[in-house]
Scaffold this active site. Structure first.
Site, PDB file in Angstrom:
ATOM      1  N   GLU A  96       0.864  -1.189   0.000  1.00 30.17           N
ATOM      2  CA  GLU A  96       0.000   0.000   0.000  1.00 30.17           C
ATOM      3  C   GLU A  96       0.895   1.233   0.000  1.00 30.17           C
ATOM      4  O   GLU A  96       1.705   1.425   0.902  1.00 30.17           O
ATOM      5  CB  GLU A  96      -0.899   0.009   1.240  1.00 30.17           C
TER       6      GLU A  96
ATOM      7  N   ARG B   1       0.402  10.396   0.361  1.00 26.70           N
ATOM      8  CA  ARG B   1       0.736  11.484   1.284  1.00 26.70           C
ATOM      9  C   ARG B   1       1.925  12.282   0.802  1.00 26.70           C
ATOM     10  O   ARG B   1       2.363  13.211   1.475  1.00 26.70           O
ATOM     11  CB  ARG B   1       1.063  10.928   2.673  1.00 26.70           C
TER      12      ARG B   1
ATOM     13  N   THR C 208      -4.625   6.220   1.898  1.00 26.76           N
ATOM     14  CA  THR C 208      -5.008   7.607   2.202  1.00 26.76           C
ATOM     15  C   THR C 208      -5.923   8.161   1.108  1.00 26.76           C
ATOM     16  O   THR C 208      -5.837   9.334   0.743  1.00 26.76           O
ATOM     17  CB  THR C 208      -3.762   8.515   2.396  1.00 26.76           C
TER      18      THR C 208
ATOM     19  N   LYS D 241     -10.930  -2.110   6.379  1.00 27.56           N
ATOM     20  CA  LYS D 241      -9.721  -1.796   7.140  1.00 27.56           C
ATOM     21  C   LYS D 241     -10.174  -1.360   8.533  1.00 27.56           C
ATOM     22  O   LYS D 241     -11.068  -0.509   8.653  1.00 27.56           O
ATOM     23  CB  LYS D 241      -8.991  -0.651   6.431  1.00 27.56           C
TER      24      LYS D 241
HETATM   25  C1  3PG Z   1      -0.600   4.825   8.645  1.00 28.29           C
HETATM   26  O1  3PG Z   1      -1.509   5.543   8.991  1.00 28.29           O
HETATM   27  O2  3PG Z   1       0.482   5.240   8.228  1.00 28.29           O
HETATM   28  C2  3PG Z   1      -0.830   3.367   8.636  1.00 28.29           C
HETATM   29  O3  3PG Z   1      -2.014   3.055   9.255  1.00 28.29           O
HETATM   30  C3  3PG Z   1       0.301   2.639   9.261  1.00 28.29           C
HETATM   31  O4  3PG Z   1       0.308   2.876  10.605  1.00 28.29           O
HETATM   32  P1  3PG Z   1       1.569   2.421  11.450  1.00 28.29           P
HETATM   33  O5  3PG Z   1       2.687   3.359  11.110  1.00 28.29           O
HETATM   34  O6  3PG Z   1       1.100   2.581  12.889  1.00 28.29           O
HETATM   35  O7  3PG Z   1       1.906   1.011  11.094  1.00 28.29           O
END
Ligand code: 3PG
Length: 209
Positions: free
Chosen positions: A42, A46, A70, A130
């Site tokens: 994934e 961002r 995102t 999710k």
């Molecule tokens: C994020 O928001 O970047 C993902 O959900 C991953 O979260 P994490 O860095 O806590 O694994």
């Protein structure tokens, strides 16, 4: 209605959640994850580089299944499909986002954090969701509690998952996979520490019950 995302998500596996700052990191990063046994990724939208990274991986590493994360609106969906994403992931779900998702063939894994959010998505045909932010929203006790009343829903918990707690999620009957950034953190990518990313990926694959 959810398209066939169950065919893409790794069963009882780990999906690396990636933040890519530089497009040139995309291929060595994906190759390092792949060498460690992780082929479903994934890439979060961002950064400016995210869609360029998706395009490069889709073109050069066809054995990798790339999702974009995102996803907040229809425009993110459109840009993701144009770049070659095989699936898209959203942190939550709004009516407008779900309506936009109906217009695209690409499967959406929508985020939910409460019983009512899970129910609303299930009503719309989303069996795979999710669970985000997993640790902050109740972690494994929450997932165990809703397994009875919401028995048909399967989750990919993400947010606060680590090598220490991933296995406790993966053994739950309503968890299909988990997502996390630990095996390819921004710091490791910045250092171009591909060997460590491969090592952590192998370790993540070994968490599978
Ligand atoms: C994020 O928001 O970047 C993902 O959900 C991953 O979260 P994490 O860095 O806590 O694994």
């Amino acid at each position: 209605m959810q398209k066939n995302i169950a065919d893409i998500l790794p069963v009882a596996g780990v999906v690396p959640v990636l933040v890519i700052e530089h497009p040139e990191d995309a291929l060595p990063l994906a190759a390092a994850l792949l060498e460690g046994g992780l082929s479903v990724l994934e890439i979060t939208l961002r950064t400016e580089a995210a869609l360029d990274a998706v395009e490069r991986i889709a073109k050069h590493l066809p054995e990798v299944q790339i999702g974009t994360g995102t996803i907040l609106n229809g425009d993110d969906l459109r840009r993701s499909t144009e770049a070659g994403a095989s699936f898209v992931v959203s942190p939550g779900a709004t009516e407008r986002l779900l309506a936009a998702a109906d217009d695209y063939d690409v499967p959406l894994l929508p985020g939910a954090a409460s019983v009512s959010e899970v129910m609303r998505l299930f009503e719309r045909g989303y069996r795979y969701q999710k669970f985000f932010p997993a640790q902050a929203a109740g972690g494994t006790p929450m997932l165990k509690s809703i397994a009875g009343p919401l028995a048909e829903v399967r989750f990919c918990p993400t947010g606060g998952i680590s090598p220490d707690n991933a296995a406790s999620y993966l053994t739950l009957g309503n968890v299909i996979c988990v997502g996390g950034s630990w095996m390819a953190s921004s710091a490791l990518v910045r250092e171009k520490n591909w060997a460590e990313i491969t090592r952590l990926s192998r370790q993540a694959v070994a968490l599978k019950p």
